[in-house]
Design a protein around this motif. Structure first.
Motif, short mmCIF file in Angstrom:
data_model
loop_
_atom_site.label_atom_id
_atom_site.label_comp_id
_atom_site.label_asym_id
_atom_site.label_seq_id
_atom_site.Cartn_x
_atom_site.Cartn_y
_atom_site.Cartn_z
N ARG A 260 3.38 -5.50 -14.81
CA ARG A 260 4.43 -4.70 -15.46
C ARG A 260 4.97 -3.63 -14.50
NH1 ARG A 260 1.44 -3.53 -21.22
NH2 ARG A 260 0.71 -5.65 -21.52
N GLN B 278 -1.51 -5.59 -16.15
CA GLN B 278 -0.95 -6.10 -14.90
C GLN B 278 0.41 -6.76 -15.11
OE1 GLN B 278 -4.03 -8.57 -13.12
NE2 GLN B 278 -5.42 -6.84 -12.85
N SER C 172 -5.65 -1.31 -7.85
CA SER C 172 -6.09 -1.91 -9.11
C SER C 172 -5.24 -1.48 -10.29
CB SER C 172 -7.53 -1.46 -9.44
OG SER C 172 -8.40 -1.76 -8.41
N VAL C 173 -5.03 -2.43 -11.19
CA VAL C 173 -4.39 -2.16 -12.47
C VAL C 173 -5.28 -2.83 -13.53
CG1 VAL C 173 -2.32 -2.61 -13.88
CG2 VAL C 173 -2.08 -2.07 -11.44
N ALA D 282 -10.57 -4.72 -12.58
CA ALA D 282 -9.45 -5.42 -11.94
C ALA D 282 -9.93 -6.53 -11.01
CB ALA D 282 -8.58 -4.43 -11.17
N PHE D 283 -11.04 -6.29 -10.31
CA PHE D 283 -11.51 -7.27 -9.33
C PHE D 283 -12.51 -8.27 -9.89
CE2 PHE D 283 -9.59 -4.22 -6.47
CZ PHE D 283 -9.10 -5.01 -5.44
N TYR E 119 2.74 -11.10 -2.38
CA TYR E 119 2.87 -9.83 -3.10
C TYR E 119 3.35 -8.72 -2.17
CZ TYR E 119 1.87 -5.91 -6.17
OH TYR E 119 1.99 -4.78 -6.94
N TYR E 120 2.71 -8.58 -1.01
CA TYR E 120 2.96 -7.41 -0.16
C TYR E 120 4.23 -7.54 0.68
CZ TYR E 120 -1.52 -5.86 -1.84
OH TYR E 120 -2.54 -5.46 -2.67
#
Ligand SMILES: CC(C)(COP(=O)(O)OP(=O)(O)OC[C@H]1O[C@@H](n2cnc3c(N)ncnc32)[C@H](O)[C@@H]1OP(=O)(O)O)[C@@H](O)C(=O)NCCC(=O)NCCS
Length: 165
Positions: A90, A88, A82-83, A21-22, A120-121
């Motif tokens: 979804r 990602q 993480s996804v 993910a990263f 996002y947050y």
């Protein structure tokens, strides 16, 4: 999709998922999987949730205690989260974060902080509070969400496991 607590046999998959993910993220030093392992080894991975679908692990989120002005308390740090790249956008990350925050509330947590994209947050209620800061972090990226109405002020430090390199 189901969300459950991590089990011992999930550790290797969480590591692979986090690295994937990263990978290539400009803000990342690719140490996130090591941070999770170090938190677990230190007994500081107080909440570690995996999202699964048809038995496959598709996402993960970690929470660990933070200190405010050097004092341990009931505030926690969110992340890493993480996804898998091909899964990602979804709703998996959002579901993990909402479940994690709900569980923190049930544990009586005062609140949660994180370093991340406000775009996002913000949807979860996280916001920057100039009175609650993390030295070295860009101010807008450091955000907090009060879970019990408290508004602590001062310097937040993440668990030393985040210093792994
Ligand atoms: C960040 C992450 C966990 C989000 O999980 P996800 O399942 O992909 O995201 P969701 O489906 O829950 O949410 C998708 C929404 O988030 C937005 N989004 C995702 N990552 C974003 C980011 N870094 N900045 C701003 N918005 C972001 C999408 O645009 C989308 O917005 P929309 O709902 O308005 O269309 C996931 O994308 C991931 O693993 N990213 C790589 C690792 C990472 O950056 N982790 C977080 C570090 S702070």
């Amino acid at each position: 999709m189901q969300i459950r607590l991590e089990r011992p046999e999930d550790a290797a998959t969480i590591r692979a998922l986090t690295d994937a993910a990263f990978e290539g993220m400009p803000f990342s030093h690719q140490t996130e999987a090591k941070v999770i392992d170090a938190l677990r080894a230190a007994g500081a991975l107080i909440l570690s949730l995996v999202a699964t679908e048809d038995g496959e692990t598709i996402g993960h989120v970690a929470f660990s205690p933070v200190r405010i002005n050097g004092e341990a308390g009931d505030w926690y740090g969110l992340g890493p989260v993480s996804v898998w790249p091909d899964r990602q956008r979804r709703g998996i990350g959002q579901a993990l974060i909402r479940e994690g925050l709900q569980r923190l509330r049930s544990l009586g947590a005062g609140g949660c902080v994180l370093l991340g994209a406000p775009a996002y947050y913000g949807r979860f209620g996280f916001e920057n509070d100039p009175d609650l800061y993390n030295v070295g972090a860009p101010s807008r990226a450091f955000q907090r969400l009060s879970l019990d109405g408290s508004r602590p002020s001062g310097e937040v430090s993440f668990h030393p496991a985040f210093d792994v390199s």
